[in-house]
Design an enzyme around this catalytic site. Structure first.
Site: not given
Ligand code: APR
Ligand code: PHB
Length: 393
Positions: A72, A201, A293, A297, A384
């Site tokens: 991704h 998200y 979460p 990580k 990220y």
């Protein structure tokens, strides 16, 4: 029984450490409290940073991940009635993440350890670690109802938050840092195609939501819930209705629902113990730190601890060097705290903490600012995909 490195816990941290040591000619024994089926049946996160992907390749357990994992290059963040994409590739000089379940990573590692003749003892809980400050450490464990001892040169406590390694540290030698968040995540796993090609998200007035996946045919979704909520309160339909209400309209329309394969509630906390080394006892992964979460990580931090610990142990056996063992805790904690910061920040920005419309407007303004600025997008993207491992040699 005797070995060079005694490892407590057959989660990703313990297994990956054992495999990397094996490839460098160092012997270890893994003690695991649960059965193999239990360990492989646990549903956990599934986003691997580039650094972890590289480490799995180094450990020679990447064939299936490279075949079946999904690369991704970005995520979407939905807020205030709109959706913005964060392009990782463009903002990090070509980095991406790999979607591949922790469950699959664990299975691949167990198979590799067993194929190489590795010793993995299931249903063999460690009770305590002794003599790690002065002499040769011993792990006291139970097997077939009997108390036994594993004598080692070094011990790796990879036994998660509820393990036996951290409580074995001398009283007064540790400092604990902790934050508990006032909500949980209700998650569903289903054999339905994901609603989007990438993760979404969602900051919504009703609370956070996340659209994730394990493959092109298996989805993982979450909605923020009350801490005292229970899966018994949720039918599949109630879950899908709540998720749909929080999604941006185009996603809500496309959502394909189906029966649960699994449903569970996870509380959110940040936790760090310092230091991560006590004499010849080293903590790694969830035994030393927990992150909420948001941002996925937890697993990646376990991998970066193992990156540092494997190198330190290899230098110890191959070159009789102790300097890397001495630097282990500090090197880990520098990276741990940056991930603790990112996970806390990402959590704070995306969840509903109260009913105060001022706080909600602030969150929307922050997301509007970040997604509207190249610097803002870069800060999300580079955290990220994962901050780099330090040079450690
Ligand atoms: N003796 C032996 N094994 C134990 C003991 C004990 N006393 N206590 C716990 N264990 C085992 C657990 O059963 C588990 O299999 O230790 C293992 C720890 O594995 P994980 O919880 O998976 O932790 P870790 O390997 O550090 O992986 C990092 O990242 O995504 C996050 O929390 C998630 O598990 C994940 C973690
Ligand atoms: C998951 O797929 O389970 C997942 C993905 C991203 C997160 C957390 C969990 O931030």
């Amino acid at each position: 029984m005797r070995t060079q490195v005694g490892i407590i816990g057959s989660g990703p941290a313990g297994l990956l450490l054992s495999q990397l040591l094996h490839l460098n000619g160092i012997e270890s024994v893994i003690l695991e409290r649960q059965t193999r089926e239990h360990v492989e049946g646990r549903i956990r996160a599934g986003v691997l940073e580039q650094g972890m992907v590289n480490l799995l390749r180094e450990a020679q357990v990447s064939d299936r991940m490279d075949r079946e994992g999904l690369v991704h290059d970005g995520i979407s963040i939905a807020f205030g009635g709109r959706r913005e994409r964060i392009d990782f590739y463009g903002h990090t000089g070509g980095k991406s993440v790999m979607i591949y379940g922790q469950t699959e990573v664990t299975t691949d590692l167990i198979n590799a350890r067993l194929a190489a003749g590795g010793i993995l003892k299931y249903e063999a809980p460690a009770l305590a670690v002794e003599d790690f400050l002065t002499g040769r450490p011993r792990i006291i464990y139970e097997e077939d109802g009997q108390k036994k001892e594993l004598v080692c040169d070094l011990v790796a406590g990879c036994d998660g938050y509820h393990g036996a390694a951290r409580p074995s540290a001398p009283a007064g030698a540790t400092q604990v840092f902790e934050k508990v968040y006032p909500f949980g995540w209700l998650g569903i796993l289903s054999d339905t195609p994901p609603v989007d090609e990438e993760l979404i998200y969602v900051n919504h007035e009703r609370g956070f939501a996340l659209c994730s996946m394990r493959s092109h045919t298996r989805s993982r979704y979450y909605v923020q819930c009350e801490l005292d909520d229970s899966v018994d309160n949720w039918t599949d339909d109630a879950f899908w209705d709540e998720l749909r209400r929080r999604l941006p309209p185009d996603a809500a329309e496309k959502l394909i629902t189906g029966p649960r394969l699994e449903m569970s509630i996870a509380p959110l906390r940040s936790f760090v113990v310092e230091p991560m080394r006590f004499g010849n006892l080293f903590l790694a992964g969830d035994a030393a730190h927990i992150v909420p979460p948001t941002g996925a990580k937890g697993l990646n931090l376990a991998a970066s601890d193992v990156f540092y610990l494997s190198r330190a142990i290899i230098a110890y056996y191959h070159e009789k060097r102790t300097d890397l063992l001495d630097r282990y805790s500090e090197a880990c904690l520098r990276r741990v705290w940056k991930a603790i910061r990112f996970s806390w920040w990402f959590t704070s920005m995306l969840h509903k903490f109260n009913d105060d419309p001022f706080d909600y407007r602030l969150q929307v303004a922050e997301l509007d600012y970040l997604t509207g600025s190249a610097a803002g997008r870069t800060t999300i993207a580079e955290n990220y995909v994962g901050l780099p491992f330090e040079t450690f040699e």
